[in-house]
Design an enzyme around this catalytic site. Structure first.
Site, PDB file in Angstrom:
ATOM      1  N   ASN A   8       0.850  -1.185   0.000  1.00 54.14           N
ATOM      2  CA  ASN A   8       0.000   0.000   0.000  1.00 54.14           C
ATOM      3  C   ASN A   8       0.894   1.247   0.000  1.00 54.14           C
ATOM      4  OD1 ASN A   8      -1.700   2.220   0.862  1.00 54.14           O
ATOM      5  ND2 ASN A   8      -3.204   0.687   1.484  1.00 54.14           N
ATOM      6  N   ARG A  19       5.323  18.341   1.461  1.00 52.84           N
ATOM      7  CA  ARG A  19       5.999  19.423   0.751  1.00 52.84           C
ATOM      8  C   ARG A  19       5.498  19.469  -0.689  1.00 52.84           C
ATOM      9  NH1 ARG A  19       7.340  20.163   5.259  1.00 52.84           N
ATOM     10  NH2 ARG A  19       9.426  20.478   6.147  1.00 52.84           N
ATOM     11  N   HIS A  44      -5.430   3.897  -1.830  1.00 50.52           N
ATOM     12  CA  HIS A  44      -6.761   4.280  -1.381  1.00 50.52           C
ATOM     13  C   HIS A  44      -6.904   5.774  -1.646  1.00 50.52           C
ATOM     14  CE1 HIS A  44     -10.084   3.952   1.924  1.00 50.52           C
ATOM     15  NE2 HIS A  44     -10.380   4.902   1.043  1.00 50.52           N
ATOM     16  N   ARG A  46      -8.529   9.059  -1.477  1.00 50.47           N
ATOM     17  CA  ARG A  46      -9.614   9.689  -0.730  1.00 50.47           C
ATOM     18  C   ARG A  46     -10.034  10.998  -1.405  1.00 50.47           C
ATOM     19  NH1 ARG A  46     -10.255   7.101   4.132  1.00 50.47           N
ATOM     20  NH2 ARG A  46      -8.613   5.606   4.634  1.00 50.47           N
ATOM     21  N   HIS A  51      -3.651  11.588   0.756  1.00 49.34           N
ATOM     22  CA  HIS A  51      -2.641  10.541   0.589  1.00 49.34           C
ATOM     23  C   HIS A  51      -2.321  10.436  -0.904  1.00 49.34           C
ATOM     24  CE1 HIS A  51      -4.644   8.851   4.443  1.00 49.34           C
ATOM     25  NE2 HIS A  51      -3.633   9.609   4.776  1.00 49.34           N
ATOM     26  N   GLU A  76      -8.668   0.748  -3.519  1.00 48.50           N
ATOM     27  CA  GLU A  76      -9.700   0.593  -2.508  1.00 48.50           C
ATOM     28  C   GLU A  76     -10.344   1.941  -2.203  1.00 48.50           C
ATOM     29  OE1 GLU A  76      -7.091   0.723   1.618  1.00 48.50           O
ATOM     30  OE2 GLU A  76      -7.416  -1.217   0.638  1.00 48.50           O
ATOM     31  N   HIS A 200      -4.443  -4.319   7.493  1.00 45.32           N
ATOM     32  CA  HIS A 200      -4.449  -3.258   8.488  1.00 45.32           C
ATOM     33  C   HIS A 200      -3.545  -3.626   9.659  1.00 45.32           C
ATOM     34  CE1 HIS A 200      -6.505   0.641   8.811  1.00 45.32           C
ATOM     35  NE2 HIS A 200      -6.121   0.578  10.081  1.00 45.32           N
ATOM     36  N   ASP A 201      -2.524  -2.812   9.828  1.00 43.11           N
ATOM     37  CA  ASP A 201      -1.588  -2.950  10.948  1.00 43.11           C
ATOM     38  C   ASP A 201      -0.909  -4.316  11.008  1.00 43.11           C
ATOM     39  OD1 ASP A 201      -2.078  -0.346  11.696  1.00 43.11           O
ATOM     40  OD2 ASP A 201      -3.677  -0.886  13.098  1.00 43.11           O
ATOM     41  N   GLY A 223       0.588  -1.252   4.368  1.00 41.78           N
ATOM     42  CA  GLY A 223       1.130   0.059   4.087  1.00 41.78           C
ATOM     43  C   GLY A 223       1.910   0.655   5.238  1.00 41.78           C
ATOM     44  N   HIS A 224       1.246   0.948   6.350  1.00 48.48           N
ATOM     45  CA  HIS A 224       1.886   1.692   7.444  1.00 48.48           C
ATOM     46  C   HIS A 224       3.088   0.953   8.023  1.00 48.48           C
ATOM     47  CE1 HIS A 224       2.065   4.638  10.701  1.00 48.48           C
ATOM     48  NE2 HIS A 224       2.312   3.615  11.498  1.00 48.48           N
TER      49      HIS A 224
END
Length: 248
Positions: A8, A19, A44, A46, A51, A76, A200-201, A223-224
């Site tokens: 992701n 920036r 994703h 938005r 992002h 997504e 997720h996570d 992703g994260h």
């Protein structure tokens, strides 16, 4: 076969957007991830473009088509008219529909498949005409009637929301309980004829147990945690670590 890894790119885009500069390069790091063995890229987009920017989508599409034709593009988002237009232009291999409010910082719950069955069925039917695979975001503890309603939409897969599991990084007992919930929901989905994704996570530390619990796990989208690890190990090295955690 182990679960495929989709990277992701949203966290990379968020860092770039601090920036008015073109770095870090979303496509550049996507290229490194795919060259290191990642099976696909996820975004994703938005509505506020905080992002991924809408302008990133054709560039990622071109990257995959021109350099990594075996890889997949997964987009997504909530199925608004604007989102569906972006999908129609980008022609992803997979579309993952999430029940997000535009103001949510991140996805944090799955669909109520029973309440939204008719709406989702219409959207799934429309999207599948493009040849895309469809995945619907699911709570980790969705009961069987919810899974049956998901199946009735015509979706190909569900994606299990693994946030509660990932939040147990410092509590192994609670993590085991969350893993049981995920396994039970995955079993119900697989029995209904749905493939199972997860996201997720997820981290190098918690992926192996998830992959072992859900034997039919098709794909993880990360992703994260992956981006955080890339600050320490580099993108190529991090992809290798996550692939190993998936069982490759």
């Amino acid at each position: 076969m182990p679960a495929k890894l989709s990277v992701n790119l949203n966290a990379i885009a968020m860092l770039r957007n601090r920036r008015d500069l073109p770095w870090p390069s979303v496509t550049g790091l996507g290229r490194i991830a795919l060259a290191a063995g990642a099976h696909g890229l996820t975004v994703h987009p938005r509505p506020d473009q905080r992002h991924i920017r809408f302008a990133d989508l054709p560039e990622i599409r071109a990257l995959i088509d021109d350099e990594f034709p075996a890889a997949e593009f997964n987009i997504e988002g909530y199925p608004s008219g604007d989102f569906l237009a972006l999908v129609a232009a980008a022609q992803p291999e997979q579309v993952t529909l999430v029940p997000d409010d535009p103001e949510q910082p991140t996805s944090d719950h799955g669909w109520d498949f029973v309440a939204n069955r008719d709406m989702l069925k219409a959207i799934v039917t429309r999207l599948k005409k493009s040849g895309a695979r469809i995945s619907l975001f699911s709570d980790p503890d969705a009961p069987e009637e919810q899974i049956a309603a998901a199946k009735a939409t015509g979706t190909d897969r569900i994606e299990l929301y693994t946030g509660p599991y990932g939040s147990c990084h410092d509590d192994s007992g609670r993590a085991a309980k969350e893993l049981e919930k995920l396994g039970k929901t995955a079993d119900a989905a697989l029995a209904a004829g749905l493939a199972v994704n997860a996201g997720h996570d997820l981290t190098v530390a918690n992926l192996p147990a998830l992959a072992k619990k859900i034997r039919g796990l098709a794909e993880v989208s990360i992703g994260h945690g992956l981006t955080a690890d890339a600050l320490e190990y580099g993108m190529a090295g991090t992809v290798g670590r996550f692939l190993k955690a998936c069982g490759w």
